[in-house]
Design an enzyme around this catalytic site. Structure first.
Site, short mmCIF file in Angstrom:
data_model
loop_
_atom_site.label_atom_id
_atom_site.label_comp_id
_atom_site.label_asym_id
_atom_site.label_seq_id
_atom_site.Cartn_x
_atom_site.Cartn_y
_atom_site.Cartn_z
CE LYS A 161 1.23 11.11 -6.77
NZ LYS A 161 1.22 11.49 -5.37
CE LYS A 200 6.46 3.73 -4.46
NZ LYS A 200 5.93 5.01 -4.12
CE LYS A 243 -2.54 2.24 -3.93
NZ LYS A 243 -3.31 2.90 -2.90
P1 AMP Z 1 -0.18 4.82 -0.67
O1 AMP Z 1 -0.78 3.76 -1.49
O2 AMP Z 1 0.69 5.75 -1.44
O3 AMP Z 1 -1.16 5.51 0.21
O4 AMP Z 1 0.83 4.08 0.30
C1 AMP Z 1 0.42 3.44 1.48
C2 AMP Z 1 1.64 2.99 2.25
O5 AMP Z 1 2.32 1.97 1.50
C3 AMP Z 1 2.67 4.10 2.47
O6 AMP Z 1 3.21 3.98 3.77
C4 AMP Z 1 3.72 3.83 1.43
O7 AMP Z 1 4.99 4.30 1.84
C5 AMP Z 1 3.68 2.32 1.35
N1 AMP Z 1 4.13 1.85 0.02
C6 AMP Z 1 3.51 2.05 -1.17
N2 AMP Z 1 4.20 1.48 -2.18
C7 AMP Z 1 5.28 0.89 -1.61
C8 AMP Z 1 6.37 0.12 -2.12
N3 AMP Z 1 6.48 -0.16 -3.42
N4 AMP Z 1 7.31 -0.31 -1.25
C9 AMP Z 1 7.22 -0.05 0.09
N5 AMP Z 1 6.20 0.67 0.62
C10 AMP Z 1 5.24 1.13 -0.20
#
Ligand code: AMP
Length: 316
Positions: free
Chosen positions: A110, A190, A193
């Site tokens: 970040k 990757k 958002k």
């Molecule tokens: P977050 O939006 O960071 O709270 O992520 C929510 C869940 O989605 C977490 O378990 C992340 O590891 C998973 N996640 C987010 N982006 C990805 C991605 N590009 N590929 C695989 N898993 C993801």
């Protein structure tokens, strides 16, 4: 077995969230106890508008329900409804070495992206550890980006238990699906958002189609065999693991546009139903609120003995 995981309500959910995490959540709700929360405290590190934060929390809950989370089986709740999470965040923080936080990948990423460092971002893994430990969780299904955070949770639980000479926190285990551990975005990085490279789950259909059509490809001609490893190839593997697109991919004969059309069809077949349910749920937020209130009560019943144990241990 108790499963727990969360998703930040910091923007639209995307197919990386679904294939990396949410799909596992839905499967695991049929095995043992499952708790899923909307990480609205974590989201405060990026969402700086109360009205928007509330809306995103609701949308995130609607997404879980629309995708098939059954509140009779799994507990769905808001992170902030369990106020003791913040108390234990402080308590656990007193045993966390700064050196660990200094090597947190997500924080370093970040900062590298130009986000201004602040305490919330820096201490994020401590709050996440408490999210897990406060419910005596056994298994935490996540994408690969969260692996280090679960390792921290285990390390700090051990440090706390050693410091206070008891079994106050249970050590959790991550569950990561190798095939979908990192879903790429349309630019090949990757999917995330913050990178604006997402294919959203509940966005406008036109925007979703546009995103799929914008998946980065090279200049291989339609008649030529296609190279492996690019974002289109990876997304085909994630979304259509059992479909027979691979034969023509290896032999050549189809242009990249045709494979993008296949992804659009697959997206529709998978998400049209949830998208319809999502719209219905968002039209009646009161029913979502009922689920979240009930979820908070059930989550609190699980966290209460852990909080009591920790308070007793540290002398609060
Ligand atoms: P977050 O939006 O960071 O709270 O992520 C929510 C869940 O989605 C977490 O378990 C992340 O590891 C998973 N996640 C987010 N982006 C990805 C991605 N590009 N590929 C695989 N898993 C993801």
């Amino acid at each position: 077995m108790r499963t727990l995981s969360g998703v930040q309500s910091s923007g639209q959910l995307h197919i990386g969230n679904y294939y990396g995490a949410l799909r596992q959540f839905l499967e695991l709700q049929n095995e043992g106890e499952a708790l899923y929360f909307i990480a609205n405290l974590h989201a405060l590190t990026t969402v700086r508008d109360g009205e928007l934060a509330r809306k995103l929390t609701l949308e995130c809950a609607a997404a879980f329900l629309a995708l098939g989370l059954d509140p009779k089986k799994a507990v769905l709740f808001r992170q902030s409804d369990i106020a003791e999470v913040c108390e234990l965040y402080w308590v656990l923080g007193t045993v966390v070495p700064n050196a660990h936080l200094d090597r947190a990948h997500s924080y370093k990423d970040k900062i590298a992206k130009g986000i201004a460092p602040n305490l919330g971002l820096y201490a994020y893994p401590v709050l996440m550890a408490v999210d897990i430990l406060i419910y005596d969780s056994d298994v935490v299904p996540v994408g690969k980006d969260q692996k280090q955070h679960i390792e921290f949770a285990r390390d700090w639980a051990t440090m706390f238990n050693t410091t206070y000479k008891g079994e106050y926190f249970k050590l959790p285990n991550p569950s990561i699906q190798a095939a979908t551990e990192t879903v790429p975005g349309i630019d090949g990085e990757k999917m995330s958002k913050s990178r604006k490279n997402t294919i959203d789950l509940f966005g406008e259909e036109k925007a979703v189609i546009k995103a799929i059509k914008s998946i980065k490809t090279d200049s291989t001609l339609p008649e030529a065999p296609k190279p492996d490893g690019g974002p289109l190839h990876q997304l085909l593997k994630v979304m259509m693991p059992n479909a027979d697109w691979e034969t023509s991919w290896r032999a050549g004969g189809l242009g990249y546009g045709k494979y993008k059309d296949m992804l659009i069809e697959q997206y529709k077949a998978t998400f049209d139903g949830p998208r319809k349910r999502y719209a219905e749920l968002m039209a009646d937020p009161a029913q979502i609120e009922v689920v979240l209130k009930d979820g908070a009560e059930r989550a609190r019943a699980i966290s209460a003995p852990v909080v009591a144990r920790v308070r007793k241990a540290v002398g609060l």
